[in-house]
Motif scaffolding. Sequence first.
Motif, PDB file in Angstrom:
ATOM      1  N   LYS A 134       0.822  -1.211   0.000  1.00  0.00           N
ATOM      2  CA  LYS A 134       0.000   0.000   0.000  1.00  0.00           C
ATOM      3  C   LYS A 134       0.860   1.267   0.000  1.00  0.00           C
ATOM      4  N   GLY A 135       1.946   1.257   0.744  1.00  0.00           N
ATOM      5  CA  GLY A 135       2.807   2.431   0.796  1.00  0.00           C
ATOM      6  C   GLY A 135       3.448   2.746  -0.537  1.00  0.00           C
ATOM      7  N   ARG A 136       3.963   1.721  -1.214  1.00  0.00           N
ATOM      8  CA  ARG A 136       4.573   1.929  -2.526  1.00  0.00           C
ATOM      9  C   ARG A 136       3.512   2.277  -3.568  1.00  0.00           C
ATOM     10  N   SER A 137       2.324   1.706  -3.430  1.00  0.00           N
ATOM     11  CA  SER A 137       1.243   2.052  -4.353  1.00  0.00           C
ATOM     12  C   SER A 137       0.894   3.535  -4.220  1.00  0.00           C
ATOM     13  N   LYS A 138       0.849   4.018  -2.985  1.00  0.00           N
ATOM     14  CA  LYS A 138       0.572   5.443  -2.759  1.00  0.00           C
ATOM     15  C   LYS A 138       1.663   6.296  -3.384  1.00  0.00           C
ATOM     16  N   GLN A 139       2.897   5.866  -3.259  1.00  0.00           N
ATOM     17  CA  GLN A 139       4.011   6.598  -3.851  1.00  0.00           C
ATOM     18  C   GLN A 139       3.892   6.610  -5.379  1.00  0.00           C
ATOM     19  N   MET A 140       3.499   5.486  -5.969  1.00  0.00           N
ATOM     20  CA  MET A 140       3.322   5.408  -7.412  1.00  0.00           C
ATOM     21  C   MET A 140       2.175   6.310  -7.868  1.00  0.00           C
ATOM     22  N   LEU A 141       1.095   6.335  -7.106  1.00  0.00           N
ATOM     23  CA  LEU A 141      -0.024   7.221  -7.436  1.00  0.00           C
ATOM     24  C   LEU A 141       0.415   8.677  -7.410  1.00  0.00           C
ATOM     25  N   ASP A 142       1.228   9.038  -6.422  1.00  0.00           N
ATOM     26  CA  ASP A 142       1.729  10.412  -6.353  1.00  0.00           C
ATOM     27  C   ASP A 142       2.567  10.753  -7.583  1.00  0.00           C
ATOM     28  N   ILE A 143       3.355   9.795  -8.046  1.00  0.00           N
ATOM     29  CA  ILE A 143       4.187  10.015  -9.228  1.00  0.00           C
ATOM     30  C   ILE A 143       3.331  10.148 -10.478  1.00  0.00           C
ATOM     31  N   MET A 144       2.259   9.360 -10.567  1.00  0.00           N
ATOM     32  CA  MET A 144       1.417   9.348 -11.761  1.00  0.00           C
ATOM     33  C   MET A 144       0.353  10.443 -11.750  1.00  0.00           C
ATOM     34  N   GLY A 145       0.151  11.086 -10.610  1.00  0.00           N
ATOM     35  CA  GLY A 145      -0.870  12.118 -10.499  1.00  0.00           C
ATOM     36  C   GLY A 145      -0.436  13.450 -11.084  1.00  0.00           C
ATOM     37  N   ASP A 146      -1.415  14.317 -11.302  1.00  0.00           N
ATOM     38  CA  ASP A 146      -1.163  15.657 -11.848  1.00  0.00           C
ATOM     39  C   ASP A 146      -0.275  15.609 -13.088  1.00  0.00           C
ATOM     40  N   PRO A 147      -0.703  14.929 -14.147  1.00  0.00           N
ATOM     41  CA  PRO A 147       0.124  14.807 -15.358  1.00  0.00           C
ATOM     42  C   PRO A 147       0.463  16.166 -15.953  1.00  0.00           C
ATOM     43  N   GLU A 148       1.676  16.290 -16.443  1.00  0.00           N
ATOM     44  CA  GLU A 148       2.142  17.557 -16.990  1.00  0.00           C
ATOM     45  C   GLU A 148       1.923  17.673 -18.498  1.00  0.00           C
ATOM     46  N   LEU A 149       1.512  16.574 -19.128  1.00  0.00           N
ATOM     47  CA  LEU A 149       1.166  16.600 -20.552  1.00  0.00           C
ATOM     48  C   LEU A 149      -0.358  16.580 -20.668  1.00  0.00           C
ATOM     49  N   HIS A 150      -0.923  17.635 -21.262  1.00  0.00           N
ATOM     50  CA  HIS A 150      -2.381  17.782 -21.278  1.00  0.00           C
ATOM     51  C   HIS A 150      -2.945  17.506 -22.666  1.00  0.00           C
ATOM     52  N   HIS A 151      -2.742  16.274 -23.116  1.00  0.00           N
ATOM     53  CA  HIS A 151      -3.306  15.883 -24.402  1.00  0.00           C
ATOM     54  C   HIS A 151      -4.148  14.626 -24.198  1.00  0.00           C
ATOM     55  N   LYS A 152      -4.724  14.104 -25.294  1.00  0.00           N
ATOM     56  CA  LYS A 152      -5.507  12.865 -25.260  1.00  0.00           C
ATOM     57  C   LYS A 152      -6.598  12.917 -24.186  1.00  0.00           C
ATOM     58  N   PHE A 153      -6.687  11.889 -23.329  1.00  0.00           N
ATOM     59  CA  PHE A 153      -7.751  11.863 -22.325  1.00  0.00           C
ATOM     60  C   PHE A 153      -7.752  13.121 -21.472  1.00  0.00           C
ATOM     61  N   VAL A 154      -6.567  13.563 -21.070  1.00  0.00           N
ATOM     62  CA  VAL A 154      -6.466  14.702 -20.150  1.00  0.00           C
ATOM     63  C   VAL A 154      -7.033  15.966 -20.779  1.00  0.00           C
ATOM     64  N   ASN A 155      -6.847  16.136 -22.082  1.00  0.00           N
ATOM     65  CA  ASN A 155      -7.361  17.310 -22.773  1.00  0.00           C
ATOM     66  C   ASN A 155      -8.870  17.435 -22.595  1.00  0.00           C
ATOM     67  N   THR A 156      -9.579  16.329 -22.739  1.00  0.00           N
ATOM     68  CA  THR A 156     -11.031  16.349 -22.587  1.00  0.00           C
ATOM     69  C   THR A 156     -11.432  16.481 -21.129  1.00  0.00           C
ATOM     70  N   LEU A 157     -10.773  15.752 -20.252  1.00  0.00           N
ATOM     71  CA  LEU A 157     -11.139  15.794 -18.838  1.00  0.00           C
ATOM     72  C   LEU A 157     -10.844  17.140 -18.199  1.00  0.00           C
ATOM     73  N   ASP A 158      -9.856  17.851 -18.712  1.00  0.00           N
ATOM     74  CA  ASP A 158      -9.601  19.211 -18.230  1.00  0.00           C
ATOM     75  C   ASP A 158     -10.835  20.087 -18.409  1.00  0.00           C
ATOM     76  N   ASN A 159     -11.614  19.799 -19.443  1.00  0.00           N
ATOM     77  CA  ASN A 159     -12.801  20.595 -19.757  1.00  0.00           C
ATOM     78  C   ASN A 159     -14.043  20.122 -19.018  1.00  0.00           C
ATOM     79  N   ILE A 160     -14.253  18.806 -18.966  1.00  0.00           N
ATOM     80  CA  ILE A 160     -15.510  18.312 -18.402  1.00  0.00           C
ATOM     81  C   ILE A 160     -15.409  17.928 -16.928  1.00  0.00           C
ATOM     82  N   ALA A 161     -14.200  17.748 -16.431  1.00  0.00           N
ATOM     83  CA  ALA A 161     -14.029  17.373 -15.026  1.00  0.00           C
ATOM     84  C   ALA A 161     -12.779  18.027 -14.457  1.00  0.00           C
TER      85      ALA A 161
END
Length: 314
Positions: A220-247
């Motif tokens: 669980k601890g390493r999973s939390k660390q991995m989630l922190d690394i994968m969170g707040d993506p700095e590339l805003h294309h593809k899925f993130v581009n749409t979700l930035d608008n609707i969510a």
Amino acid sequence: MTGRTHFQFKARLVVMLGVIFCCGLAYSQKDLPINIDDSKVKPLPSLVNSDLQKSLEKELMSNPNWKSLMNNNKMAVGIVDLSNPENAKYASINGDYMMYAASLPKIAVLLSSMDAIEKGELKETPEIKKDMRSMISKSNNEATTRMIDRLGYDKIQSVMTDPKYMFYDESRGGGLWVGKRYGSGGDTNREPLKNLSHAATVNQVCRYYYLLANGKLVNKGRSKQMLDIMGDPELHHKFVNTLDNIAPDARLYRKSGSWRTFHSDSILVWGNNPNRRYILVALIDDAGGEQIIRDLVRPVEKVLKAERIHFAVN
């Protein structure tokens, strides 16, 4: 519609909306990893839901271009409904079809790195932590190559084929694989089924995110660390581009990839409202793949919403 029928319809609608609202409140955990009993974290194949599967196929196949791509094994999509983590649901199209996935399989390097750190095989220095974040959030090839060189292909392969995970399984079409540096030079270790250097299947990537969300990668601890690394993506294309608008308030954990006609994306969406909590993965071999991935989010959310209403009514 008679007055009596109209009243019955309104009453049923009120009950339905109440059920949906209560279902949302029933699992209002704000943070990840998800905190549920281990017995509720089930093998992904057991989460396949026939109604969700039919709805996904109907919705996506209604687009002639997407239908052609899917029928020709050039498009694969998977979704996991996490609105009620104790009753997660899964559906996919071409889920076991392995494709070249460019930078998406860098998540395999991340897990292998965490496994090595946990076992004392790799020292968790500030430099390594910086490279892991840059590898995922910015998809930096140089940082990824440094991590691959530190680990070695044998380590990455051993983690992907570890019975604990089986993220690469020849009997199920392959899966996640990294067998080449993200740059020129060096040896290679291509996967055995299709000789791909950077590969993925929708099913295995969805499994990765499902286990990660439930704190089951390393621990669980390493999973939390991995989630922190994968969170707040700095590339805003593809899925993130749409979700930035609707969510715009939803938390996003993702990794994507593109090379030539191959476009891929994977994301864990964790909204403030439990009804917007899901995993979405897409692999596409088409020049227009980036736009297709952007356009997938709304119909997928439509499918998820419709299935929750269907469940509440029935």
